[in-house]
Write a protein that holds these residues in place. Structure first.
Motif, mmCIF file in Angstrom:
data_model
loop_
_atom_site.group_PDB
_atom_site.id
_atom_site.type_symbol
_atom_site.label_atom_id
_atom_site.label_comp_id
_atom_site.label_asym_id
_atom_site.label_seq_id
_atom_site.Cartn_x
_atom_site.Cartn_y
_atom_site.Cartn_z
ATOM 1 N N MET A 105 0.712 -1.429 -0.112
ATOM 2 C CA MET A 105 -0.240 0.050 -0.046
ATOM 3 C C MET A 105 0.820 1.530 0.042
ATOM 4 S SD MET A 105 -3.295 -0.066 0.104
ATOM 5 C CE MET A 105 -4.603 0.764 1.462
ATOM 6 N N THR A 106 0.516 2.249 -0.926
ATOM 7 C CA THR A 106 1.070 3.155 -0.754
ATOM 8 C C THR A 106 0.547 4.596 0.102
ATOM 9 O OG1 THR A 106 -0.233 3.980 -2.757
ATOM 10 C CG2 THR A 106 2.071 3.247 -3.080
ATOM 11 N N GLU A 107 1.217 5.414 0.481
ATOM 12 C CA GLU A 107 0.539 6.639 1.287
ATOM 13 C C GLU A 107 -0.462 7.039 0.544
ATOM 14 O OE1 GLU A 107 1.406 7.985 4.457
ATOM 15 O OE2 GLU A 107 1.765 6.142 4.448
ATOM 16 N N PRO A 108 -1.706 7.152 1.140
ATOM 17 C CA PRO A 108 -2.589 7.701 0.388
ATOM 18 C C PRO A 108 -2.341 9.360 0.090
ATOM 19 C CG PRO A 108 -3.539 7.183 2.406
ATOM 20 C CD PRO A 108 -2.134 6.758 2.435
ATOM 21 N N VAL A 109 -2.329 9.834 -1.274
ATOM 22 C CA VAL A 109 -2.068 11.157 -1.368
ATOM 23 C C VAL A 109 -3.028 12.146 -1.166
ATOM 24 C CG1 VAL A 109 -1.361 12.667 -3.475
ATOM 25 C CG2 VAL A 109 -0.701 10.222 -3.514
ATOM 26 N N PRO A 110 -2.824 13.096 -0.588
ATOM 27 C CA PRO A 110 -3.952 13.845 -0.090
ATOM 28 C C PRO A 110 -4.965 14.290 -1.338
ATOM 29 C CG PRO A 110 -1.873 15.206 0.224
ATOM 30 C CD PRO A 110 -1.456 13.590 -0.226
ATOM 31 N N ALA A 111 -5.914 14.030 -0.964
ATOM 32 C CA ALA A 111 -7.124 14.421 -1.904
ATOM 33 C C ALA A 111 -7.541 15.873 -2.251
ATOM 34 C CB ALA A 111 -8.268 13.548 -1.693
ATOM 35 N N ALA A 112 -7.912 16.274 -3.153
ATOM 36 C CA ALA A 112 -8.347 17.552 -3.766
ATOM 37 C C ALA A 112 -7.612 18.625 -3.039
ATOM 38 C CB ALA A 112 -9.724 17.502 -3.119
ATOM 39 N N VAL A 113 -6.304 19.079 -3.693
ATOM 40 C CA VAL A 113 -5.693 20.467 -3.077
ATOM 41 C C VAL A 113 -6.697 21.376 -3.371
ATOM 42 C CG1 VAL A 113 -3.504 21.312 -3.278
ATOM 43 C CG2 VAL A 113 -3.921 19.216 -4.534
ATOM 44 N N GLY A 114 -7.252 21.348 -4.637
ATOM 45 C CA GLY A 114 -7.835 22.439 -5.156
ATOM 46 C C GLY A 114 -9.178 22.974 -4.408
ATOM 47 N N ALA A 115 -10.205 22.009 -4.219
ATOM 48 C CA ALA A 115 -11.352 22.044 -3.589
ATOM 49 C C ALA A 115 -11.293 22.951 -2.400
ATOM 50 C CB ALA A 115 -12.225 20.961 -3.757
ATOM 51 N N ASN A 116 -10.253 22.431 -1.752
ATOM 52 C CA ASN A 116 -10.169 23.072 -0.413
ATOM 53 C C ASN A 116 -9.416 24.547 -0.301
ATOM 54 O OD1 ASN A 116 -11.360 21.102 0.713
ATOM 55 N ND2 ASN A 116 -9.687 19.882 0.978
ATOM 56 N N ALA A 117 -8.840 24.748 -1.233
ATOM 57 C CA ALA A 117 -7.787 25.780 -1.380
ATOM 58 C C ALA A 117 -8.887 27.193 -1.617
ATOM 59 C CB ALA A 117 -6.804 25.622 -2.471
ATOM 60 N N ALA A 166 -4.566 12.077 -14.299
ATOM 61 C CA ALA A 166 -4.841 10.585 -14.750
ATOM 62 C C ALA A 166 -3.773 9.810 -14.505
ATOM 63 C CB ALA A 166 -5.475 10.585 -15.890
ATOM 64 N N ASP A 167 -2.647 10.127 -14.908
ATOM 65 C CA ASP A 167 -1.470 8.845 -14.949
ATOM 66 C C ASP A 167 -1.004 8.728 -13.556
ATOM 67 O OD1 ASP A 167 -0.989 8.123 -17.445
ATOM 68 O OD2 ASP A 167 -0.041 9.787 -18.142
ATOM 69 N N GLU A 168 -0.947 9.999 -12.909
ATOM 70 C CA GLU A 168 -0.591 9.741 -11.299
ATOM 71 C C GLU A 168 -1.578 9.029 -10.352
ATOM 72 O OE1 GLU A 168 0.505 13.634 -9.384
ATOM 73 O OE2 GLU A 168 1.692 14.178 -11.130
ATOM 74 N N VAL A 169 -2.611 9.379 -10.684
ATOM 75 C CA VAL A 169 -3.803 8.813 -9.854
ATOM 76 C C VAL A 169 -3.962 7.338 -10.267
ATOM 77 C CG1 VAL A 169 -6.102 8.585 -9.435
ATOM 78 C CG2 VAL A 169 -5.054 10.819 -9.561
ATOM 79 N N ILE A 170 -3.614 7.062 -11.571
ATOM 80 C CA ILE A 170 -3.846 5.480 -11.637
ATOM 81 C C ILE A 170 -2.459 4.714 -11.608
ATOM 82 C CG2 ILE A 170 -4.035 3.969 -13.980
ATOM 83 C CD1 ILE A 170 -6.203 6.146 -14.979
ATOM 84 N N ASP A 171 -1.616 5.211 -11.562
ATOM 85 C CA ASP A 171 -0.373 4.654 -10.940
ATOM 86 C C ASP A 171 -0.294 4.442 -9.435
ATOM 87 O OD1 ASP A 171 0.887 4.703 -13.521
ATOM 88 O OD2 ASP A 171 2.323 6.438 -13.114
ATOM 89 N N ALA A 172 -0.914 5.177 -8.812
ATOM 90 C CA ALA A 172 -0.896 5.005 -7.373
ATOM 91 C C ALA A 172 -2.048 4.027 -7.215
ATOM 92 C CB ALA A 172 -1.238 6.265 -6.722
ATOM 93 N N TYR A 173 -3.437 3.921 -7.834
ATOM 94 C CA TYR A 173 -4.314 2.889 -7.886
ATOM 95 C C TYR A 173 -3.858 1.631 -8.018
ATOM 96 C CZ TYR A 173 -8.706 0.889 -8.433
ATOM 97 O OH TYR A 173 -10.128 0.225 -8.735
ATOM 98 N N GLU A 174 -2.962 1.460 -9.249
ATOM 99 C CA GLU A 174 -2.416 0.233 -9.528
ATOM 100 C C GLU A 174 -1.683 -0.194 -8.511
ATOM 101 O OE1 GLU A 174 -2.710 -0.106 -14.397
ATOM 102 O OE2 GLU A 174 -0.972 0.867 -13.685
ATOM 103 N N ARG A 175 -0.784 0.728 -7.913
ATOM 104 C CA ARG A 175 0.276 0.059 -6.977
ATOM 105 C C ARG A 175 -0.540 -0.245 -5.611
ATOM 106 N NH1 ARG A 175 3.248 4.550 -8.242
ATOM 107 N NH2 ARG A 175 2.513 5.873 -6.434
ATOM 108 N N ALA A 176 -1.426 0.235 -5.313
ATOM 109 C CA ALA A 176 -2.415 -0.158 -4.123
ATOM 110 C C ALA A 176 -3.127 -1.539 -4.384
ATOM 111 C CB ALA A 176 -3.348 0.904 -3.729
ATOM 112 N N TYR A 177 -3.352 -1.837 -5.508
ATOM 113 C CA TYR A 177 -4.240 -2.946 -5.539
ATOM 114 C C TYR A 177 -3.326 -4.202 -6.333
ATOM 115 C CZ TYR A 177 -7.875 -0.366 -3.551
ATOM 116 O OH TYR A 177 -8.664 0.203 -2.569
#
Lengths: 297, 271
Positions: A1-13, B259-270
């Motif tokens: 599992m990777t570290e979850p990347v913080p979601a939605a920089v934008g919407a909260n800014a 898209a690329d970053e999110v999908i890379d992370a998604y693929e790594r996770a699962y």
């Protein structure tokens, strides 16, 4: 599992989402439109309402060998069953002139309201897939279900006219009164369909309960007996209820127009207008007030 | 999709720059702390009839419907010209999110603000199997809000696109092969252009030739639409067609970015 990347920089800014939406004039999705906008949108869908009703009516019989013939056969058989039981076996006909026509009018006209209420009550609950897939004013569905029943009724009325003529009633100008009578009943039925569509969309048990309520209503509506004769035997309050009953009023109006042996009372027209307009207005507003909720199920 | 296409989309990604920042971009969909709860009827709850009756008599509350808290506090903004992929596992809330954006499911709290009326691509629910293909084209188009005039004008084009032979269009739709029916459904659904277009996966149906044409049609719809949301389990389609992706996980936004970053992370996770 990777570290979850913080979601939605934008919407909260920067600006709050609500303010951003307001600045660009975005409207709330799925919000209930105003009553006038709603009526306008519904008018825009009138072709869909009619086509949907026609399609449903046709789709209903496609699997049967006789097909569309059932549209005629169903009312004929209905009339035959009631005539057999009430006309021949129980001999309720004593005292009523032309009992066959009297009975068949009652059955057909009441059946129209009955079926409109039943299919109206299923129109949202039974079409959740459609409600959750496409955007359209939801009142389209209960109204289409009433139009569907109206199309059935028109076939029944054709059968009815044949029966009435065959039993010796003359063809008179009064027959034209059939048109306003059925129009008013249709408006009344639309109102009921809208009301029960909303109730059943939240309380599914209503669908099980309705057939019993409707049958009780039928027995009280002068389908099988002359309501005015019967009303004389009960207290005044009960008389008012019996004679003011909208189903009884619409049945009497149709009898009055088709059967010269059974004229309608004068008070019945204003009453018919009142029930039609009031029920439709109440039903429409009541249905509209939950417009944004119907997708929830 | 051709390599050249992908390259041009990437360029677009670079140009639109950082995500969700205020610039000269025009927001078309603003989702503000959205929660969606929907109700599903529980079939056969309460066991047999006698047990159910006993429950009623004993005043035991019987839960007839289960509430599903499908979206739990989602916030993001979509801009004009964006194609946004939505990824997540089954049951994560992707389809529910699309329905809420389309205004088909009411928010339990929070709100969705949109430009114009977003539409889901798909008319299956309005069609009737026991009627002819021809009737279904008319019915489907009217259901999407076209006028009878528009339906007449588009009819030939729809049938031609679906590649249904003249003889078959008069037949009941339940006599069609599944591929034929799917083609016709897609042809009807894609006959209208939308400001905000929401595409739920499983569109790639039919034979190879039809798939090429439907890919092309989706591309045209995307270009005509202001903003496109695409839900798909096919990550390559999202990479190829979207600049931005949302990763939805148990009703919350796990990640939002290129898209690329999110999908890379998604693929790594699962994987």
């Amino acid at each position: 599992m990777t570290e979850p990347v913080p979601a939605a920089v934008g919407a909260n800014a920067s600006p709050a989402p609500k303010d951003l939406a307001a600045r660009y004039g975005l409207a709330q999705s799925g919000a209930r439109p105003t009553l006038t906008a709603y009526i306008k949108a519904l008018w825009g869908r009138r072709h869909f309402i009619v086509e949907y009703a026609r399609a449903r009516n046709q789709a209903q019989y496609t699997d049967t060998a006789l097909g569309q013939v059932w549209q005629i056969l169903t009312p004929v058989l209905n009339a035959a069953v009631f005539y057999l039981i009430f006309g021949i076996l129980l001999k309720t006909s004593r005292g009523v002139h032309n009992y066959i026509s009297f009975l068949v009018v009652g059955v057909f006209i009441f059946t129209y309201t009955q079926r409109a209420v039943l299919s109206g009550s299923r129109s949202i609950a039974g079409n959740l897939g459609l409600v959750r897939a496409l955007h359209f004013p939801r009142a389209t569905l209960p109204l289409a279900s009433t139009v569907m029943e109206l199309q059935q009724l028109l076939v029944s009325v054709a059968v009815l006219c044949v029966i009435v003529l065959a039993t010796g009633e003359p063809l008179t100008l009064k027959w034209l009164l059939l048109i306003p009578a059925l129009l008013l009943q249709t408006l009344f039925n639309c109102g009921l369909a809208l009301i029960f569509a909303r109730i059943t969309s939240r309380v599914r048990d209503m669908e099980q309960l309705l057939p019993f309520a409707l049958r009780t209503w039928m027995y009280a509506s002068g389908v099988f007996f002359v309501i005015h004769t019967f009303a004389q035997t009960v207290p005044l309050a009960a008389q008012v209820v019996l004679k003011g009953n909208p189903a009884a009023v619409y049945i009497e109006l149709v009898r009055g127009s088709l059967m010269s042996s059974h004229p309608a009372a004068l008070y019945e027209w204003p009453l018919a207008v009142f029930w039609a307009v009031a029920t439709f207005a109440v039903g429409f507003v009541y249905f509209w007030r939950a417009e944004e909720q119907y997708g929830r199920g | 999709m051709a390599v050249a296409d992908r390259a041009s989309i990437r360029e677009g990604t670079v140009r639109t720059g950082s995500y969700g920042q205020e610039g000269d971009r025009v927001p078309t969909v603003v989702v503000d702390d959205l929660h969606v709860v929907y109700r599903v009827a529980r079939g056969g709850a309460g066991g047999n009839a006698a047990a159910s009756l006993l429950q009623v008599i004993q005043h035991k509350p019987r839960q007839v419907v289960t509430e599903v808290h499908a979206i739990r506090g989602l916030t993001f903004t979509a801009y004009r010209g964006e194609a946004i992929g939505v990824v997540g596992r089954n049951g994560s809330g992707k389809s529910t999110l699309l329905r809420a954006v389309a205004g088909l499911l009411p928010p339990a709290s929070g709100a969705v603000y949109t430009e114009g009326q977003p539409s889901l691509l798909g008319v299956n629910a309005a069609l009737m199997d026991t009627l002819s293909g021809e009737r279904n084209v008319v019915l489907g188009c009217l259901a999407m809000g076209m006028s009878p005039g528009e339906v007449t004008a588009r009819y030939d084009e729809i049938v031609a696109f679906a590649d249904i032979p003249d003889e078959a269009i008069q037949r009941q739709m339940n006599t069609y092969s599944s591929g034929m029916a799917a083609k016709l459904r897609f042809a009807i659904a894609s006959a209208k252009t939308h400001d905000v277009l929401l595409v739920d996966e499983a569109l790639a149906t039919g034979d190879a030739a039809f798939r090429r044409r439907s890919d092309q049609r989706i591309k045209e719809l995307r270009e005509a639409a202001g903003t496109v949301f695409l839900v798909s389990h096919n990550l390559e389609i999202i990479r190829a067609t979207c600049q931005r992706a949302l990763w939805v996980d148990e009703g919350t936004l796990r990640m939002d970015g290129p898209a690329d970053e999110v999908i890379d992370a998604y693929e790594r996770a699962y994987k």
